[in-house]
Design an enzyme around this catalytic site. Structure first.
Site, mmCIF file in Angstrom:
data_model
loop_
_atom_site.group_PDB
_atom_site.id
_atom_site.type_symbol
_atom_site.label_atom_id
_atom_site.label_comp_id
_atom_site.label_asym_id
_atom_site.label_seq_id
_atom_site.Cartn_x
_atom_site.Cartn_y
_atom_site.Cartn_z
ATOM 1 N N CYS A 1 -48.246 25.122 32.523
ATOM 2 C CA CYS A 1 -48.839 26.137 31.564
ATOM 3 C C CYS A 1 -50.236 26.122 31.887
ATOM 4 C CB CYS A 1 -48.493 25.917 30.242
ATOM 5 S SG CYS A 1 -46.696 26.124 29.772
ATOM 6 N N ASP B 1 -50.554 24.339 24.382
ATOM 7 C CA ASP B 1 -49.506 23.632 24.025
ATOM 8 C C ASP B 1 -49.431 22.315 23.908
ATOM 9 O OD1 ASP B 1 -48.842 26.379 25.014
ATOM 10 O OD2 ASP B 1 -47.245 25.576 26.513
ATOM 11 N N LYS C 1 -46.447 32.020 22.753
ATOM 12 C CA LYS C 1 -45.826 32.778 24.128
ATOM 13 C C LYS C 1 -44.478 32.391 24.246
ATOM 14 C CE LYS C 1 -47.650 28.931 26.592
ATOM 15 N NZ LYS C 1 -46.640 28.385 27.178
#
Ligand SMILES: [Zn+2]
Length: 211
Positions: free
Chosen positions: A159, A16, A114
């Protein structure tokens, strides 16, 4: 620190590195942009790299804006348990969802998205937050024959943490590269992440180990 030798069964998963998680973004991780040059250097040591992207529909359940009267960082109860409400972030095909402009990993073989289901948040790059809906990454890594997963990215305490936990539970050897991560630290989440990773036996190292 002993040098780590990278082979064909190793994969680097970069979590990310998106505008919304960097300073100036809607859910910025303090000093999040600092990991970009570290990851660019690190990725040169890995023949196999996966990039992930948080990638939400505009009315995603994790957004405070989807719940009238609620504010970011409040906690609500949803079908699968507790859910922290976030500012709108990483909305599909917006600038905030794009990778940081300086991220340069041209040989990455897969971009895994995701958080695409409106009613389920996704911290882990392996399973969504209901803990049942797979992203497909376990299958990809297994089919490619990887045994050891190195993790770097944003945010350490969400995450990266949940990805490391899932990878470990799926039977991969897991190493978190700490200086290639930054955290948000909501409500003690940094300490909780370190504790959980230690309990699960997830290894941690620094990027200098790959020099
Ligand atoms: Zn998200």
């Amino acid at each position: 620190m002993a040098a780590i030798k990278i082979g064909n069964r190793d994969v680097l998963v970069v979590v990310d590195i998106q505008n919304d998680f960097c300073p100036g973004g809607s859910l910025s991780v303090p000093r999040g942009h600092e990991v970009v040059p570290v990851i660019n250097r690190l990725a040169k040591h890995f023949p196999h790299v996966v990039l992930t992207q948080d990638w939400h529909p505009p009315d995603h359940l994790s957004f405070a804006s989807a719940h009238p009267g609620k504010k970011p960082y409040e906690i609500i109860s949803v079908d699968y348990g507790r859910q922290i409400l976030w500012p709108d972030h990483c909305v599909q095909a917006t600038r905030g969802a794009e990778f940081h402009k300086d991220l340069h990993v041209p040989h990455a073989a897969l971009v895994l998205r995701k958080g695409i289901h409106r009613a389920i948040d996704s911290y882990s790059t392996f399973y969504e937050n209901d803990r049942k809906t797979p992203t497909g990454l376990v299958g990809y890594l297994r089919e490619r024959g990887f045994a050891r997963v190195f993790l770097a990215g944003l945010a350490f305490d969400f995450c990266v943490r949940y990805s490391a936990e899932d990878a470990k539970r799926e039977g991969f050897e897991v190493v978190v590269i700490e200086d290639a991560c930054r955290g948000i630290d909501v409500d003690g989440s940094m300490d909780a992440a370190r504790k959980s990773l230690a309990e699960l036996g997830v290894a941690r190292t620094g990027s200098e180990a790959f020099a």
